[in-house]
Design a protein around this motif. Structure first.
Motif, PDB file in Angstrom:
ATOM      1  N   GLN A   1       3.318  -4.882   0.985  1.00 46.70           N
ATOM      2  CA  GLN A   1       2.803  -5.735   2.062  1.00 46.70           C
ATOM      3  C   GLN A   1       3.714  -5.645   3.276  1.00 46.70           C
ATOM      4  O   GLN A   1       4.936  -5.694   3.161  1.00 46.70           O
ATOM      5  N   ASN A   2       3.085  -5.522   4.424  1.00 43.89           N
ATOM      6  CA  ASN A   2       3.807  -5.468   5.691  1.00 43.89           C
ATOM      7  C   ASN A   2       4.530  -6.801   5.964  1.00 43.89           C
ATOM      8  O   ASN A   2       4.045  -7.868   5.595  1.00 43.89           O
TER       9      ASN A   2
ATOM     10  N   GLY B   1       6.806   4.969   5.685  1.00 44.36           N
ATOM     11  CA  GLY B   1       6.238   3.635   5.530  1.00 44.36           C
ATOM     12  C   GLY B   1       4.899   3.615   4.822  1.00 44.36           C
ATOM     13  O   GLY B   1       4.368   2.543   4.532  1.00 44.36           O
TER      14      GLY B   1
ATOM     15  N   GLU C   1       8.422   0.457   9.595  1.00 45.75           N
ATOM     16  CA  GLU C   1       8.064   0.598  11.008  1.00 45.75           C
ATOM     17  C   GLU C   1       8.518   1.925  11.621  1.00 45.75           C
ATOM     18  O   GLU C   1       9.404   1.969  12.468  1.00 45.75           O
ATOM     19  N   GLY C   2       7.840   2.987  11.177  1.00 49.64           N
ATOM     20  CA  GLY C   2       8.147   4.312  11.710  1.00 49.64           C
ATOM     21  C   GLY C   2       7.370   4.632  12.967  1.00 49.64           C
ATOM     22  O   GLY C   2       7.652   5.637  13.622  1.00 49.64           O
TER      23      GLY C   2
ATOM     24  N   ASN D   1       7.274  -4.249   3.258  1.00 52.10           N
ATOM     25  CA  ASN D   1       7.294  -3.041   4.075  1.00 52.10           C
ATOM     26  C   ASN D   1       7.717  -3.329   5.518  1.00 52.10           C
ATOM     27  O   ASN D   1       6.948  -3.828   6.341  1.00 52.10           O
TER      28      ASN D   1
ATOM     29  N   LYS E   1      -5.747  -8.532  -2.013  1.00 55.08           N
ATOM     30  CA  LYS E   1      -4.731  -7.669  -2.624  1.00 55.08           C
ATOM     31  C   LYS E   1      -3.862  -8.468  -3.593  1.00 55.08           C
ATOM     32  O   LYS E   1      -3.561  -8.001  -4.686  1.00 55.08           O
TER      33      LYS E   1
ATOM     34  N   TYR F   1       7.928   9.147  10.051  1.00 46.13           N
ATOM     35  CA  TYR F   1       6.666   8.438  10.257  1.00 46.13           C
ATOM     36  C   TYR F   1       6.017   8.078   8.933  1.00 46.13           C
ATOM     37  O   TYR F   1       5.428   7.009   8.772  1.00 46.13           O
TER      38      TYR F   1
ATOM     39  N   SER G   1       2.443  -9.450   7.728  1.00 49.92           N
ATOM     40  CA  SER G   1       1.454 -10.041   6.821  1.00 49.92           C
ATOM     41  C   SER G   1       2.115 -11.145   6.001  1.00 49.92           C
ATOM     42  O   SER G   1       1.549 -12.228   5.809  1.00 49.92           O
TER      43      SER G   1
ATOM     44  N   GLY H   1      -4.082  -7.392   6.617  1.00 48.53           N
ATOM     45  CA  GLY H   1      -2.777  -6.728   6.613  1.00 48.53           C
ATOM     46  C   GLY H   1      -2.422  -6.166   7.984  1.00 48.53           C
ATOM     47  O   GLY H   1      -3.275  -5.696   8.726  1.00 48.53           O
ATOM     48  N   ARG H   2      -1.131  -6.186   8.309  1.00 49.73           N
ATOM     49  CA  ARG H   2      -0.674  -5.784   9.641  1.00 49.73           C
ATOM     50  C   ARG H   2       0.111  -4.485   9.643  1.00 49.73           C
ATOM     51  O   ARG H   2       0.774  -4.159  10.626  1.00 49.73           O
ATOM     52  N   GLY H   3       0.050  -3.732   8.542  1.00 55.74           N
ATOM     53  CA  GLY H   3       0.759  -2.460   8.493  1.00 55.74           C
ATOM     54  C   GLY H   3      -0.067  -1.306   9.022  1.00 55.74           C
ATOM     55  O   GLY H   3       0.409  -0.196   9.182  1.00 55.74           O
TER      56      GLY H   3
ATOM     57  N   GLU I   1       2.394   3.591   1.852  1.00 54.98           N
ATOM     58  CA  GLU I   1       2.714   2.794   0.664  1.00 54.98           C
ATOM     59  C   GLU I   1       3.194   3.606  -0.533  1.00 54.98           C
ATOM     60  O   GLU I   1       4.150   3.213  -1.200  1.00 54.98           O
TER      61      GLU I   1
HETATM   62  C1  LIG Z   1       1.424   7.677   7.714  1.00 54.49           C
HETATM   63  C2  LIG Z   1       1.445   6.214   7.419  1.00 54.49           C
HETATM   64  C3  LIG Z   1       2.556   5.460   7.785  1.00 54.49           C
HETATM   65  C4  LIG Z   1       2.614   4.093   7.523  1.00 54.49           C
HETATM   66  N1  LIG Z   1       3.716   3.376   7.926  1.00 54.49           N
HETATM   67  C5  LIG Z   1       3.763   2.036   7.686  1.00 54.49           C
HETATM   68  C6  LIG Z   1       4.896   1.258   8.095  1.00 54.49           C
HETATM   69  O1  LIG Z   1       5.858   1.774   8.670  1.00 54.49           O
HETATM   70  N2  LIG Z   1       4.900  -0.074   7.829  1.00 54.49           N
HETATM   71  C7  LIG Z   1       3.842  -0.693   7.176  1.00 54.49           C
HETATM   72  O2  LIG Z   1       3.883  -1.902   6.950  1.00 54.49           O
HETATM   73  N3  LIG Z   1       2.760   0.024   6.793  1.00 54.49           N
HETATM   74  C8  LIG Z   1       2.698   1.359   7.026  1.00 54.49           C
HETATM   75  N4  LIG Z   1       1.601   2.077   6.609  1.00 54.49           N
HETATM   76  C9  LIG Z   1       0.527   1.366   5.873  1.00 54.49           C
HETATM   77  C10 LIG Z   1       0.901   1.249   4.391  1.00 54.49           C
HETATM   78  O3  LIG Z   1       0.432   2.404   3.697  1.00 54.49           O
HETATM   79  C11 LIG Z   1       0.256   0.026   3.732  1.00 54.49           C
HETATM   80  O4  LIG Z   1      -1.127   0.058   3.984  1.00 54.49           O
HETATM   81  C12 LIG Z   1       0.797  -1.300   4.249  1.00 54.49           C
HETATM   82  O5  LIG Z   1       2.196  -1.364   4.178  1.00 54.49           O
HETATM   83  C13 LIG Z   1       0.207  -2.444   3.440  1.00 54.49           C
HETATM   84  O6  LIG Z   1       0.582  -3.678   3.985  1.00 54.49           O
HETATM   85  P1  LIG Z   1      -0.454  -4.602   4.763  1.00 54.49           P
HETATM   86  O7  LIG Z   1      -1.705  -4.657   3.908  1.00 54.49           O
HETATM   87  O8  LIG Z   1       0.236  -5.917   4.844  1.00 54.49           O
HETATM   88  O9  LIG Z   1      -0.726  -3.977   6.063  1.00 54.49           O
HETATM   89  C14 LIG Z   1       1.525   3.453   6.871  1.00 54.49           C
HETATM   90  C15 LIG Z   1       0.408   4.219   6.502  1.00 54.49           C
HETATM   91  C16 LIG Z   1       0.362   5.572   6.769  1.00 54.49           C
HETATM   92  C17 LIG Z   1      -0.854   6.356   6.364  1.00 54.49           C
END
Ligand SMILES: Cc1cc2nc3c(=O)[nH]c(=O)nc-3n(C[C@H](O)[C@H](O)[C@H](O)COP(=O)(O)O)c2cc1C
Ligand code: SF4
Ligand code: SF4
Lengths: 418, 79
Positions: free
Chosen positions: A191-192, A155, A79-80, A76, A59, A152, A195, A48-50, A157
């Protein structure tokens, strides 16, 4: 490496149309063919790229296997992260690749609705996705676009799910995690966007194709946002590319001596000194082992004219301000740490402030409903390691050794594919 | 003195705090100082390693005293 996500028309041409996208890539698997891609995504090793780097295929499998009604997919694109612009750039330039990934994921896990969650500040990205949705004729399930508040934490989850459910982008207490109970209480795949775009390519070209690039233990390519260089912007790199090599292409110097340090992953990532970092591979696993993070692909170079203590103080102040103000340890702890850090940065610190921020930071991890405080103090603790002598000088002499270069501007990253 | 270091036997339960509900002030820490400390703002820091059997009664009492039902005992996920 040939671009993968950004293969096709140049960035200057703007969003790729559906006609161009389909002519270039053909159709993404749907229906039962999409279900059959779960093992392929698993075998690809896509992470994952989030920020958290969780295996994408695993997942999908666990959401597909949940009881509790037809799942939902939450795309998702919040992108904060202030130092990242790769997600908005991707959504703007390759909206159909993102939508392919979302539709593929929905069919793969058996979802009957998709929520696309785009940061409200990312206007161009949102417009591009909106236009792309109008272009498509293959959408047979409800797809709704949501404007994520520009914070911030929005984003995170559970915050994203909360916003879709109740227009409130504050995290909720977990468990249940969104994959168990999310949108409308149903299992939800969060999911980001990057991803999902990768999944859309892997579904077409196979897992072996995906693993065909990558220079370290983690296969594949990734988007990164580079700042503090001569040519800041979003780039696509082979995972495992050494930081020094990226520095050279981006114009952040040929030599570790040209920069002081690098912040990796973002405001919730970690610092490494340039000396140590130059040889480090940009790889989620290896960076974690090195006490840093790949996170959301942020690579921010800090020049010798900047002060690491001040940089950290700015970041901590921002992070304290971004607390969703729900959990005592996060609200009071981050604010106290940020204030003490600011005192150290500007020469007004009390005698034991350095020791106190260390103690507070160590106490804070794991004590919020979400991992916002963990990320913030992780970044701070890495800064204490990397700029250790600088912190001590600030504490003891109440001055900054980088006289005359006192300002640290948080670099604003332009949305541009470099 | 009793300590909450992980015992040789795996603890059967652990204390979890709902961080959003918790208001601080630390009634729980008064009843269970072996496992719960307070930070500088009065919010609980729970020792890791779970609840040893000999402290289970105290732990249950701490859970019961929390005015906002923020403290819970959860069966350990790890065996
Ligand atoms: C404070 C905080 C902010 C986050 N902001 C984002 C965000 O802006 N975009 C994002 O894709 N994931 C963000 N995440 C991660 C998400 O909780 C989540 O893990 C993710 O969207 C899952 O997608 P991925 O598995 O494809 O990465 C953030 C996590 C935290 C703890
Ligand atoms: S840990 Fe902080 S950011 Fe996360 S939910 Fe609690 S108060 Fe909000
Ligand atoms: S008694 Fe409840 S509200 Fe008070 S500190 Fe303990 S967990 Fe928090």
């Amino acid at each position: 490496m040939e671009p993968r996500i950004f293969a096709g028309p140049p960035a200057a041409g703007g969003p790729e149309s559906l006609a161009d996208h389909a002519a270039r890539l053909g159709l993404v698997p749907r229906g039962s063919a999409a279900e059959a891609t779960i093992p392929v995504i698993e075998a690809s090793g896509l992470l994952g790229r989030g920020g958290a780097g969780f295996p994408v295929g695993r997942k999908w499998r666990s959401v597909a296997g949940q009881a509790g009604g037809a799942p939902a997919v939450l795309v998702n694109g919040a992108e904060g992260e202030p130092l990242s612009s790769k997600d908005r750039t991707l959504m703007r330039l390759r909206p159909h690749l993102v939508l392919d990934g979302a539709l593929l994921a929905a069919d793969a896990v058996g979802a009957d609705r998709i929520a696309i969650y785009v940061g409200s500040a990312h206007r161009d990205a949102r417009d591009s996705i909106e236009r792309a949705l109008v272009e498509r004729r293959d959408i047979r399930l409800p797809v709704q676009l949501f404007a994520a508040p520009a914070t911030y934490v929005a984003g995170e989850e559970s915050a994203a799910v909360h916003f879709v459910n109740a227009a409130d982008a504050r995290p909720t207490v977990t468990p249940p995690r969104p994959y168990e109970r999310g949108i409308d209480g149903r299992p939800t795949l969060v999911q980001n966007v990057e991803s999902l775009a990768n999944a859309a390519l892997i579904a077409r070209f196979g897992d072996a194709w995906y693993r065909g690039v990558g220079r370290s233990s983690t296969p594949g390519s990734a988007l990164v946002t580079v700042s503090g260089s001569d040519r800041d912007g979003v780039r696509e790199i082979e995972i495992g590319t050494p930081i020094g090599e990226l520095a050279e292409v981006a114009g952040a110097g040929r030599d570790p001596r040209d920069r002081q340090a690098v912040l990796l992953g973002g405001y919730f990532g970690g610092w490494v000194s340039a000396e140590r970092g130059w040889g480090l591979p940009l790889d989620p696993v290896e960076l974690r082992d090195a006490g840093s993070a790949f996170g959301a692909g942020v690579v921010a170079f800090l020049g010798h004219d900047r002060c690491g203590v001040r940089a950290t103080a700015r970041i901590m102040d921002y992070m304290a301000g971004q607390s969703a103000a729900q959990c005592g340890p996060c609200v009071f702890g981050l604010r106290a740490i940020a204030d003490a850090t600011a005192g150290l940065a500007n020469g007004t610190a009390a005698r034991d402030d350095l020791a106190r921020i260390e103690r507070w930071s160590q106490q804070l991890a794991g004590r919020g409903a979400c991992r916002h405080p963990d990320g913030a103090v992780g970044q701070l603790l890495s800064s204490l390691r990397v700029f250790g002598s600088e912190w001590e000088i600030h504490q003891r002499r109440r001055t900054c050794s980088r006289e005359g270069f006192r300002s640290f501007a948080v670099p604003v990253v332009r949305e541009k594919v470099a | 003195m009793l300590t909450a270091q992980p015992t040789s036997r795996a603890a059967a339960a652990e204390l979890v705090v709902d961080r959003i509900a918790c208001d601080g002030f630390g009634m729980c820490a008064e009843l269970l100082p072996e496992l719960i400390n307070l930070d500088d703002w009065g919010y609980p820091i729970v020792r890791s390693g779970g609840v040893p059997d000999e402290l289970m009664d105290h732990a249950r009492r701490a859970v019961a005293v929390c005015p906002v039902l923020a403290l819970r005992l959860r069966r350990s996920v790890r065996p």
